[in-house]
Design a protein around this motif. Structure first.
Motif, PDB file in Angstrom:
ATOM      1  N   VAL A   1       0.829  -1.206   0.000  1.00  0.00           N
ATOM      2  CA  VAL A   1       0.000   0.000   0.000  1.00  0.00           C
ATOM      3  C   VAL A   1       0.859   1.251   0.000  1.00  0.00           C
ATOM      4  O   VAL A   1       0.685   2.168  -0.817  1.00  0.00           O
TER       5      VAL A   1
ATOM      6  N   GLU B   1      -6.604   2.280   3.427  1.00  0.00           N
ATOM      7  CA  GLU B   1      -6.140   0.899   3.372  1.00  0.00           C
ATOM      8  C   GLU B   1      -5.248   0.580   4.567  1.00  0.00           C
ATOM      9  O   GLU B   1      -5.317  -0.526   5.116  1.00  0.00           O
TER      10      GLU B   1
ATOM     11  N   GLN C   1      -7.466  -0.007   7.478  1.00  0.00           N
ATOM     12  CA  GLN C   1      -8.133  -1.305   7.381  1.00  0.00           C
ATOM     13  C   GLN C   1      -7.196  -2.422   7.824  1.00  0.00           C
ATOM     14  O   GLN C   1      -7.611  -3.357   8.520  1.00  0.00           O
TER      15      GLN C   1
END
Length: 383
Positions: free
Chosen positions: A185, A228, A231
């Motif tokens: 990411v 992200e 998460q």
């Protein structure tokens, strides 16, 4: 040390021996001071049965043998030998336990069938062999039970060790998964942000509108990266909970192409992505994302091609750029490629990455679809 159990057993042995002597005053020796010393030695030695199981089992066997050889009344003194053997067996000292038990029974046979003529009490007849057989049976039975307890304890210890090892392995795998997710990411998003920041700085005075678009791209990329990352980190705070947003997959390939375009990389996609299980879909997305990130960071080419194909029960992903490399670490610094290989290997697939003969760079990923279908079944069962 087992103070309470040893004290209780000592009281039981002494009191029980006195009760047994009440009906045997005529044919056994009287309980004198030496008898009480032997009883206390045999029972008191059990205090160290956990720390010194071998000396304890031989002390109890010797004290009980001398007690019987002196002609004192039969009684709970046998328990001291039994408990000593049990402690030695549980501690894994099998040879010492069986030797002490054999020494005690052999001493009893020697006293009851040969030395009884010269030992007190006078006129004591020889014991019957039936009695010796009963004693031997009880000794073997008790030692066998102790062996079963030892085996069961070792089995429990192995099971606990295996569970602890499995827990550590799961924790290591989870840490590796989180590290891999964060790397993918952040590497992609920061690469986009870095390129757009450079563009914005270069055009800030000459083309303010283009600089504004670069800043807009930076804001969008950073927002997506934060989402992200949040998460991924949520799985650490609430393990086992379902994620708040679906994991990315090849269905979001168009978004990735747009982000790459904002970073100055034109991406052409060939082929359509099939329906994949969540784990395989995420792995495929991250592999393509990492490959395109490496193109942005390490290649002089501003064009890349992503080819998607399914053949022979496998998903094939091929990412090409025309080069040339802009640094010594063409294709990536190593961590990204290692992460791609780990993702593929976890699904039973492979990754091939290297320079092409024409000067470009290629990443070829092969992920089995069979593993994907099995994963889908597991996912449906979990739900």
């Amino acid at each position: 040390m087992p103070w309470r159990s040893t004290l209780l057993l000592t009281v039981l042995v002494v009191v029980g021996t006195h009760l047994a002597a009440l009906g045997r005053q005529s044919d056994r020796a009287h309980l004198d001071a030496f008898a009480h010393v032997l009883l206390l030695v045999a029972a008191g030695a059990l205090l160290g049965r956990q720390r010194y199981p071998v000396p304890v089992v031989f002390v109890t066997a010797a004290a009980a043998t001398v007690y019987l050889g002196a002609g004192y009344p039969y009684g709970p003194v046998f328990l001291t030998v039994a408990v000593g053997c049990f402690g030695a067996l549980v501690a894994g000292r099998r040879k010492a336990a069986w030797t002490a038990a054999g020494m005690f029974w052999g001493g009893h046979v020697l006293v009851s069938h040969w030395l009884y003529r010269w030992l007190p009490p006078p006129g004591d007849p020889a014991a019957s062999w039936g009695q010796e057989l009963v004693i031997a049976t009880w000794v073997v039975a008790f030692v066998a039970v102790a062996e079963l307890v030892r085996v069961r304890r070792e089995q429990w210890a192995r099971e606990r060790a295996e569970r602890a090892q499995a827990a550590r392995r799961r924790a290591d795998e989870e840490r590796l998964r989180i590290a891999r997710e964060l790397h993918d990411v952040l590497a992609h998003s920061i690469s986009v942000i870095n390129v757009q920041a450079g563009t914005g700085l270069a055009l800030l005075d000459s083309d303010p509108e283009q600089a504004r678009r670069a800043l807009t791209t930076i804001k969008a990329a950073s927002k997506e990266a934060l989402g992200e990352v949040r998460q991924v980190l949520d799985t650490l705070r609430t393990p086992g909970d379902a994620p708040r947003a679906p994991a990315p997959g090849l269905g979001r390939l168009s978004e990735m192409v747009e982000q790459a375009a904002s970073a100055g990389l034109a991406v052409t996609v060939e082929g359509a992505a099939p329906r994949l299980a969540p784990g395989t879909d995420l792995a495929a997305f991250r592999i393509v994302q990492e490959a395109l990130t490496n193109v942005v960071r390490h290649s002089g080419s501003r064009q890349a091609r992503v080819h998607i194909d399914t053949a022979a029960g496998a998903l094939r992903l091929r990412i090409d750029d025309d080069g040339p490399a802009t640094g010594a670490d063409a294709g990536g610094s190593g961590n990204g490629l290692a992460g791609m290989r780990e993702r593929a290997a976890a699904l039973g697939g492979t990754i091939e990455a290297g320079a092409r003969a024409d000067g470009g760079f290629r990443v070829l990923a092969v992920l089995p679809l069979r593993a994907s279908s099995e994963e889908s079944v597991v996912s449906r069962e979990d739900r």
